[in-house]
Write an enzyme that holds these catalytic residues in place. Structure first.
Site, PDB file in Angstrom:
ATOM      1  N   SER A  67      -3.044 -15.606   3.175  1.00  0.00           N
ATOM      2  CA  SER A  67      -3.670 -15.156   1.928  1.00  0.00           C
ATOM      3  C   SER A  67      -4.619 -16.258   1.454  1.00  0.00           C
ATOM      4  O   SER A  67      -4.525 -17.400   1.924  1.00  0.00           O
ATOM      5  CB  SER A  67      -2.598 -14.903   0.859  1.00  0.00           C
ATOM      6  OG  SER A  67      -1.995 -16.138   0.486  1.00  0.00           O
ATOM      7  N   ASP A  71      -5.696 -12.464   4.882  1.00  0.00           N
ATOM      8  CA  ASP A  71      -5.013 -11.352   4.210  1.00  0.00           C
ATOM      9  C   ASP A  71      -5.625 -11.126   2.816  1.00  0.00           C
ATOM     10  O   ASP A  71      -5.748 -12.081   2.043  1.00  0.00           O
ATOM     11  CB  ASP A  71      -3.520 -11.727   4.094  1.00  0.00           C
ATOM     12  CG  ASP A  71      -2.651 -10.582   3.619  1.00  0.00           C
ATOM     13  OD1 ASP A  71      -3.039  -9.412   3.802  1.00  0.00           O
ATOM     14  OD2 ASP A  71      -1.573 -10.857   3.063  1.00  0.00           O
ATOM     15  N   HIS A 122       3.707  -4.767  -2.857  1.00  0.00           N
ATOM     16  CA  HIS A 122       4.000  -6.138  -2.418  1.00  0.00           C
ATOM     17  C   HIS A 122       5.258  -6.637  -3.119  1.00  0.00           C
ATOM     18  O   HIS A 122       5.468  -6.359  -4.300  1.00  0.00           O
ATOM     19  CB  HIS A 122       2.841  -7.064  -2.791  1.00  0.00           C
ATOM     20  CG  HIS A 122       1.645  -6.920  -1.900  1.00  0.00           C
ATOM     21  ND1 HIS A 122       0.361  -6.847  -2.392  1.00  0.00           N
ATOM     22  CD2 HIS A 122       1.522  -6.870  -0.546  1.00  0.00           C
ATOM     23  CE1 HIS A 122      -0.484  -6.752  -1.385  1.00  0.00           C
ATOM     24  NE2 HIS A 122       0.180  -6.751  -0.253  1.00  0.00           N
ATOM     25  N   GLY A 123       6.077  -7.376  -2.435  1.00  0.00           N
ATOM     26  CA  GLY A 123       7.289  -7.943  -3.037  1.00  0.00           C
ATOM     27  C   GLY A 123       8.448  -6.964  -2.941  1.00  0.00           C
ATOM     28  O   GLY A 123       8.384  -5.980  -2.202  1.00  0.00           O
ATOM     29  N   GLY A 183       3.149  -4.508   2.313  1.00  0.00           N
ATOM     30  CA  GLY A 183       4.404  -4.453   1.554  1.00  0.00           C
ATOM     31  C   GLY A 183       5.589  -4.101   2.427  1.00  0.00           C
ATOM     32  O   GLY A 183       6.465  -3.328   2.029  1.00  0.00           O
ATOM     33  N   GLY A 184       5.653  -4.680   3.640  1.00  0.00           N
ATOM     34  CA  GLY A 184       6.704  -4.328   4.611  1.00  0.00           C
ATOM     35  C   GLY A 184       8.105  -4.758   4.199  1.00  0.00           C
ATOM     36  O   GLY A 184       9.084  -4.262   4.748  1.00  0.00           O
ATOM     37  N   THR A 185       8.205  -5.660   3.227  1.00  0.00           N
ATOM     38  CA  THR A 185       9.522  -6.137   2.783  1.00  0.00           C
ATOM     39  C   THR A 185      10.320  -5.029   2.114  1.00  0.00           C
ATOM     40  O   THR A 185       9.867  -4.455   1.114  1.00  0.00           O
ATOM     41  CB  THR A 185       9.346  -7.299   1.780  1.00  0.00           C
ATOM     42  OG1 THR A 185       8.757  -8.394   2.472  1.00  0.00           O
ATOM     43  CG2 THR A 185      10.678  -7.728   1.165  1.00  0.00           C
TER      44      THR A 185
HETATM   45  P1  13P Z   1       5.559  -8.092   1.311  1.00  0.00           P
HETATM   46  O1  13P Z   1       5.503  -9.452   0.680  1.00  0.00           O
HETATM   47  O2  13P Z   1       6.047  -7.062   0.371  1.00  0.00           O
HETATM   48  O3  13P Z   1       6.298  -8.122   2.597  1.00  0.00           O
HETATM   49  O4  13P Z   1       4.052  -7.666   1.635  1.00  0.00           O
HETATM   50  C1  13P Z   1       3.310  -8.377   2.573  1.00  0.00           C
HETATM   51  C2  13P Z   1       1.906  -7.930   2.632  1.00  0.00           C
HETATM   52  O5  13P Z   1       1.612  -6.755   2.487  1.00  0.00           O
HETATM   53  C3  13P Z   1       0.862  -8.920   2.908  1.00  0.00           C
HETATM   54  O6  13P Z   1      -0.409  -8.423   2.692  1.00  0.00           O
END
Ligand code: 13P
EC number: 4.1.2.13
Length: 288
Positions: A49, A84, A177-178, A209-211
């Protein structure tokens, strides 16, 4: 091997799996992700980022570190070094610094301006053999100062951006995200299906936002064209939990437990475990 993300994502799109983008913050993060990719024979994307780039003293430092690490660790799997959520200026700086892949996030601009700026960057990245990710709609929540309302992408706008010749397309489909809130409505698969129909079955789609996205939703998203999945917060949480355990067990007070190489080791191993788990879930193991 440092490479653009184009070939690995086209292969993933065709083979119905996804390549993970894991965001890096420092040397430990980078080493953990690269070693895990090599051990699992998986292609990988290192996400940086703008905030993390600044933290690591600048994009040139990041590019030099990643290139040297690939060589010193004998990493032979395909690795893309990717900006990113880049601004237009950030994108230009990363191209100059030697990144192999760029995300230009023009989603906060009116669509005409997003198209215009993305188009310019398509020309620049194509000429240099770099991959380019664009964004339509927005990712909810906040990441390193990038805030999104979480608008679901319009399929027609996705088509207009895809037609510019971008390598991959991030479309907001209710992802955040998060950590996801308890009342999260889940991914909008109707929107994703419409987007896939509009952009065609060859365009790799990107899920930010894969988390914390449940496994069944990840698999369904891949079946509808997602070929790149971004994970950031989950590695941070794994690192934090393992480091907290080490300190709370008083290990830093025993012998030379204060040595940073010892203090950071449990967190490093925890990142590796998270990355491996994601690679298995996304189906990229042995696809290098
Ligand atoms: P997370 O922090 O939710 O995993 O998202 C990561 C992301 O999308 C980075 O651009």
């Amino acid at each position: 091997m440092l490479t653009s993300a184009k070939e690995m994502l086209n292969k993933a799109r065709e083979g119905k799996y996804a390549v993970g983008q894991f965001n890096i913050n420092n040397l430990e993060w980078t080493k953990a992700v690269l070693l895990t990719a090599q051990e699992n024979n998986s292609p990988v994307i290192l996400g940086v980022s703008e905030g993390a780039g600044k933290y690591m003293t600048g994009y040139k430092t990041v590019a030099a570190m990643v290139k040297a690490m690939i060589e010193e660790l004998n990493i032979t799997v395909p690795v893309a070094l990717h900006l990113d959520h880049g601004s237009y200026e950030g994108a230009k700086k990363c191209i100059e610094a030697g990144f192999s892949s760029i995300m230009f996030d023009g989603s906060h601009y009116p669509i005409a301006e997003n198209i215009e700026k993305t188009k310019e960057l398509v020309a620049i990245t194509n000429a240099k053999g770099l991959s380019l990710e664009a964004e339509v709609g927005s990712i909810g929540g906040e990441e390193d100062g990038v805030v999104g309302k979480g608008e679901v992408a319009d399929a027609n706008e996705c088509k207009q951006i895809a037609e510019l010749g971008v390598t991959m397309l991030a479309a907001g489909i209710g992802n955040i995200h998060g950590k996801y809130p308890a009342n999260w409505a889940g991914l909008d698969f109707d929107a994703l299906a419409k987007i896939e129909e509009a952009v065609g079955t060859e365009m790799p789609l990107v899920l930010h936002g894969g988390t914390g996205i449940p496994e069944d939703m990840i698999k369904k998203a891949i079946s509808l064209g997602v070929a790149k999945i971004n994970v950031n917060t989950e590695c941070q949480l794994s690192f934090q939990e393992a480091t907290r355990k080490y300190i709370e067990a008083g290990k830093d007070l025993e012998g030379k437990g204060f040595d940073p190489r010892k203090l950071l080791a449990p967190g490093f191993e925890a990142i590796k475990a998270t990355v491996k788990e994601k690679m298995e879930l996304f189906g990229s193991v042995n696809k290098a």
